[in-house]
Design an enzyme around this catalytic site. Structure first.
Site, PDB file in Angstrom:
ATOM      1  N   ASN A   2      -4.471  62.576  86.747  1.00 51.50           N
ATOM      2  CA  ASN A   2      -3.791  62.727  85.447  1.00 51.50           C
ATOM      3  C   ASN A   2      -2.276  62.608  85.604  1.00 51.50           C
ATOM      4  O   ASN A   2      -1.534  62.682  84.632  1.00 51.50           O
ATOM      5  CB  ASN A   2      -4.159  64.047  84.769  1.00 51.50           C
ATOM      6  CG  ASN A   2      -3.689  65.257  85.554  1.00 51.50           C
ATOM      7  OD1 ASN A   2      -3.064  65.125  86.607  1.00 51.50           O
ATOM      8  ND2 ASN A   2      -3.977  66.442  85.053  1.00 51.50           N
ATOM      9  N   ASN A  59     -17.185  69.428  86.244  1.00 46.44           N
ATOM     10  CA  ASN A  59     -17.383  68.032  85.812  1.00 46.44           C
ATOM     11  C   ASN A  59     -17.765  67.143  86.990  1.00 46.44           C
ATOM     12  O   ASN A  59     -18.646  66.290  86.888  1.00 46.44           O
ATOM     13  CB  ASN A  59     -16.111  67.495  85.149  1.00 46.44           C
ATOM     14  CG  ASN A  59     -15.878  68.132  83.789  1.00 46.44           C
ATOM     15  OD1 ASN A  59     -16.819  68.547  83.126  1.00 46.44           O
ATOM     16  ND2 ASN A  59     -14.619  68.228  83.379  1.00 46.44           N
ATOM     17  N   THR A 116      -0.480  70.822 105.750  1.00 49.89           N
ATOM     18  CA  THR A 116      -0.477  69.424 106.192  1.00 49.89           C
ATOM     19  C   THR A 116       0.822  68.764 105.743  1.00 49.89           C
ATOM     20  O   THR A 116       1.364  69.126 104.699  1.00 49.89           O
ATOM     21  CB  THR A 116      -1.697  68.699 105.595  1.00 49.89           C
ATOM     22  OG1 THR A 116      -2.876  69.366 106.049  1.00 49.89           O
ATOM     23  CG2 THR A 116      -1.762  67.245 106.028  1.00 49.89           C
ATOM     24  N   TYR A 153      -4.249  79.751  92.220  1.00 53.84           N
ATOM     25  CA  TYR A 153      -4.698  78.711  93.165  1.00 53.84           C
ATOM     26  C   TYR A 153      -5.824  79.261  94.032  1.00 53.84           C
ATOM     27  O   TYR A 153      -6.896  78.668  94.144  1.00 53.84           O
ATOM     28  CB  TYR A 153      -3.518  78.282  94.022  1.00 53.84           C
ATOM     29  CG  TYR A 153      -3.797  77.159  94.999  1.00 53.84           C
ATOM     30  CD1 TYR A 153      -4.096  75.878  94.553  1.00 53.84           C
ATOM     31  CD2 TYR A 153      -3.711  77.377  96.374  1.00 53.84           C
ATOM     32  CE1 TYR A 153      -4.324  74.839  95.448  1.00 53.84           C
ATOM     33  CE2 TYR A 153      -3.927  76.349  97.274  1.00 53.84           C
ATOM     34  CZ  TYR A 153      -4.234  75.075  96.813  1.00 53.84           C
ATOM     35  OH  TYR A 153      -4.443  74.051  97.709  1.00 53.84           O
ATOM     36  N   LYS A 167      -7.770  75.431  85.805  1.00 53.53           N
ATOM     37  CA  LYS A 167      -8.753  74.556  85.161  1.00 53.53           C
ATOM     38  C   LYS A 167      -9.294  73.478  86.108  1.00 53.53           C
ATOM     39  O   LYS A 167     -10.485  73.202  86.123  1.00 53.53           O
ATOM     40  CB  LYS A 167      -8.138  73.905  83.909  1.00 53.53           C
ATOM     41  CG  LYS A 167      -8.113  74.870  82.729  1.00 53.53           C
ATOM     42  CD  LYS A 167      -7.295  74.349  81.584  1.00 53.53           C
ATOM     43  CE  LYS A 167      -8.012  73.280  80.796  1.00 53.53           C
ATOM     44  NZ  LYS A 167      -7.222  72.868  79.613  1.00 53.53           N
ATOM     45  N   SER A 205      -5.585  68.715  92.430  1.00 65.17           N
ATOM     46  CA  SER A 205      -5.098  70.084  92.212  1.00 65.17           C
ATOM     47  C   SER A 205      -3.620  70.150  92.549  1.00 65.17           C
ATOM     48  O   SER A 205      -3.180  69.513  93.506  1.00 65.17           O
ATOM     49  CB  SER A 205      -5.822  71.091  93.130  1.00 65.17           C
ATOM     50  OG  SER A 205      -5.279  72.397  92.937  1.00 65.17           O
TER      51      SER A 205
END
Ligand code: UDP
Length: 327
Positions: free
Chosen positions: A33, A100, A176, A146, A92, A76
Site C-alpha cells: 500500500n 486475508n 537486519t 507491533y 491491522k 508491516s
C-alpha cells in the site's frame, strides 16, 4: 514456473525477497500500500514479464487471479517510529492483513509464510533468545501495537495450520540491515549513517549499553528461502548472533564514515529491550543455515548505498527521533 505473492514488496525486506525469487526463476506478484514502502526499491523489476505489482492494502480483502504456490506476508511497519506514527495500521496489517492472506492461501492451496520478529520476545529475561522462550511483552506500551500484532499473527497462522491443515512457516526475524533501509525510519543504523552523512552528532539512546545483533539482509533472505522450502511449521529464529552494544555500534559507524561528529546521549525510549541475541541452533540444525557476512563487510555495502542517495533524499528526513515521539 512457481508463482509467489509477496506482501510488503516495496519495503526493505520485501524488495530483497522479490529480487531473490525473480533470480530463482519464480513469477513474483508484489503487493504494497506504499505507506512505508517505496516503489524505488522495486522499479527495476517492473520491466520484467515475470513481475506484477498490486498497489493494495492487505488489511482489505485481497483478490489475486491465478495460481499461487507461496504467499509471504511481509507487509508491516517495522520500526519503533513507524509504530508510533501509524499504530492502528500496524495492528491491522498483523491481524486483518494476515487473516486475508490466510483466507487467500486456503483458496489457492498455497504455502504461507509470515514475517514474525524478535519483538515477540519483548524485553527478554532469557539470553540468548531461543524459540522455546515465550517472551516478556508490555501489551500497552509503545511497542505493544507491533509486538502483539506479531504475536497474534503467529497464533492465527498456527490455528490455520492445525485447524485447516494449511502449510505454514513462521520466521522470527532479528535486527537486519542493508541497502534500501529507509533513511527516516528511525532505526539505529539509518539514523547513525544519516547523521554522519549530514554532519550531525550521533544520538545514542540511554547509556548505549543495550545490545542488538545485526544480520546482513542477504543472509536473512537465504535463511528465509531455506525455511520456506523446508517442512517445518514451528517458529524459527533467523538472525546474526554477533552481539554488540549500541555505543560500540555508534563507534563503528564513526570509524566507517570518518565523521568528526561526536556521540550525544538521549533518553532511552520506553520498553527498549536491554539485550537481544538470537539463538540460531534450530536454524543451523534444520536448514544448515548460518550467517556468512561479517558486519564490517555488510556495513561497507550499506554505507555505499546511503552515500549514493541524492542530497534531497538525504535531507528529506524529519528531524524528530523516537524519544520526541514518545513524549
Ligand atoms: N537507538 C539509538 N539511537 C538512535 C536510534 C536507535 O541509540 O538514533 C537505539 C534504540 O534505543 C535501540 C537500538 O538503538 O536500543 C536499536 O534500535 P532500532 O530502532 O534500530 O530497533 P529495535 O531493535 O529497538 O527495534
Amino acid at each position: 514456473m512457481k508463482r509467489v505473492l509477496i506482501t510488503g514488496a516495496a519495503g526493505f525486506l520485501g524488495s530483497h525477497l522479490c529480487d531473490r525469487f525473480i533470480a530463482e526463476g519464480y513469477r513474483v506478484v508484489g503487493m504494497d500500500n506504499l505507506i512505508t514502502g517505496d516503489l524505488k526499491n522495486i522499479e527495476h523489476l517492473f520491466p520484467l514479464e515475470r513481475f506484477e505489482f498490486y498497489h493494495h492494502d492487505v488489511s482489505r480483502f485481497i483478490h489475486v487471479p491465478g495460481e499461487l504456490d507461496y504467499i509471504l506476508h511481509f507487509a508491516s511497519p517495522a520500526s519503533p517510529i513507524d509504530y508510533l506514527k501509524i499504530p492502528i495500521q500496524t495492528l491491522k496489517v498483523g491481524s486483518l492483513g494476515i487473516h486475508n492472506c490466510l483466507g487467500l492461501a486456503r483458496v489457492k492451496k498455497s504455502r504461507l509464510m509470515i514475517a514474525s520478529t524478535s519483538e515477540v520476545y519483548g524485553d527478554p529475561t532469557v539470553h540468548p533468545q531461543s524459540e522455546t522462550y515465550w517472551g516478556n511483552v508490555n501489551p500497552v506500551g509503545p511497542r505493544g501495537v507491533y509486538d502483539e500484532a506479531k504475536r497474534f499473527q503467529e497464533a492465527m497462522t498456527m490455528a490455520y495450520h492445525t485447524y485447516h491443515g494449511l502449510e505454514t512457516r513462521i520466521v522470527r526475524i532479528f535486527n537486519t540491515y542493508g541497502p534500501r533501509m529507509r533513511l527516516n525510519d528511525g532505526r539505529v543504523l539509518p539514523a547513525f549513517i544519516g547523521q554522519a552523512l549530514r554532519g550531525e552528532d550521533l544520538t545514542v539512546f540511554g547509556d548505549g549499553s543495550q545490545t542488538r545483533s545485526f544480520c546482513y539482509v542477504d543472509d536473512l533472505v537465504e535463511g528465509i528461502y531455506r525455511l520456506l522450502l523446508s517442512d517445518y511449521s514451528g517458529p524459527v529464529n533467523i538472525g546474526n548472533p554477533d552481539e554488540i552494544t549500541i555505543l560500540q555500534f555508534a563507534e563503528e559507524i564513526i570509524r566507517l564514515t570518518g565523521t568528526t561528529q561526536k556521540i550525544v546521549f538521549k533518553p532511552l525510549p520506553t520498553d527498549d529491550p536491554k539485550q537481544r541475541q538470537p539463538d540460531i541452533a534450530l536454524a543451523r540444525r534444520l536448514l544448515g543455515w548460518e550467517p556468512a557476512v561479517h558486519r564490517s563487510e555488510g556495513l561497507k555495502i550499506t554505507y555505499d548505498y546511503f552515500r549514493s542517495l541524492t542530497p534531497d533524499e538525504l535531507n528529506k528526513i524529519e528531524h524528530k527521533n523516537f524519544v520526541d515521539y514518545v513524549r
